[in-house]
Design an enzyme around this catalytic site. Sequence first.
Site, short mmCIF file in Angstrom:
data_model
loop_
_atom_site.label_atom_id
_atom_site.label_comp_id
_atom_site.label_asym_id
_atom_site.label_seq_id
_atom_site.Cartn_x
_atom_site.Cartn_y
_atom_site.Cartn_z
N SER A 150 -3.14 5.29 5.97
CA SER A 150 -3.28 4.00 5.31
C SER A 150 -3.45 4.19 3.80
CB SER A 150 -4.45 3.22 5.93
OG SER A 150 -4.40 1.87 5.59
N GLU A 244 3.27 -3.13 12.70
CA GLU A 244 2.28 -3.27 11.63
C GLU A 244 2.88 -3.84 10.36
OE1 GLU A 244 0.84 0.29 9.63
OE2 GLU A 244 1.72 1.47 11.23
N HIS A 274 -1.31 -0.30 13.44
CA HIS A 274 -1.73 0.44 12.25
C HIS A 274 -2.67 1.59 12.62
CE1 HIS A 274 -2.40 0.97 7.99
NE2 HIS A 274 -3.71 0.82 8.12
#
Length: 302
Positions: A150, A244, A274
């Site tokens: 991320s 996502e 995610h």
Amino acid sequence: MASWRDPEIAGVRALMAARRPDPGAPPPSHAERRAAMDAMGEAGALPTGCWHEPLTLGGVRCERVTPEGALGERRMLYLHGGAYTAGSPRSHRPLVARLAAAARTRAIAADYRLAPEHRFPAAVDDAEAVYRALLEEGVAPASIVVAGDSAGGGLTMALALRLKAQSLPQPAGFFVISPWVDLSQSGASYRTKADTDPMISKPGLDASARDYLGGLEASDPLASPILGDFEGVAPVLIQTGSEEALLSDSVTLADVLAHARVDVRLEVWPEMIHVFHAWGAALQAARRAIHVAGGWMDERFA
């Protein structure tokens, strides 16, 4: 309403829905979000024989994770996710441990400074400081893989650009999970996956980007690495989920890297969300992805 062929991801989604705050509830503060992420990580199980300990590298607090079977001087420098405003080595300890075990390497999880207290480019500076410290300890660049998820995936790619700009040796490779590499949130998947992403939303990341940038422009390649020149950087593995909002970031990053003639591999895992790797205890797909990533890292190490 989408239906899911994989019953395990359907179960994960149900669990996440049960934990979702009531409509109209105030969003958690940074302190509350950080505490909740750390608590989840510290509650997770580690692989048998794995241990962890605090250390400081380059003036940055870190955590060393050593799985059973780690080889030689191998190191995985891990940069955690959390939208640059949350997360820590504690929140990501089970994921880091599983990846380290799969790659047969020790891991160094950097506790880089968070926004809004420490704004861009503090996180990039900390990542560079830890990498330099590993080199100064005598660890060969070919024995290092930098990984992250991320925001930590975006930070990983920002570090690749910083190393190139500083004429520092590239590591053996970069592995990123669901990387956030465009802080303008301009990808099509913010629209096309809005109804299937149970974690990420454009308004949420818009707010985190403001916290991190502190008034600076998202167009800086160290903030939005998809705008950078990656020619000459080490090989990159990208793993992301098909469901996502950040899917476009991964696809665009792969395109940018390919145009720069970087050895890049993009994997889009069907039905996954995610950073689905964090659900390794519940998802066979997560365990398979970690196994694949571990094998890729294992091949990169000298």
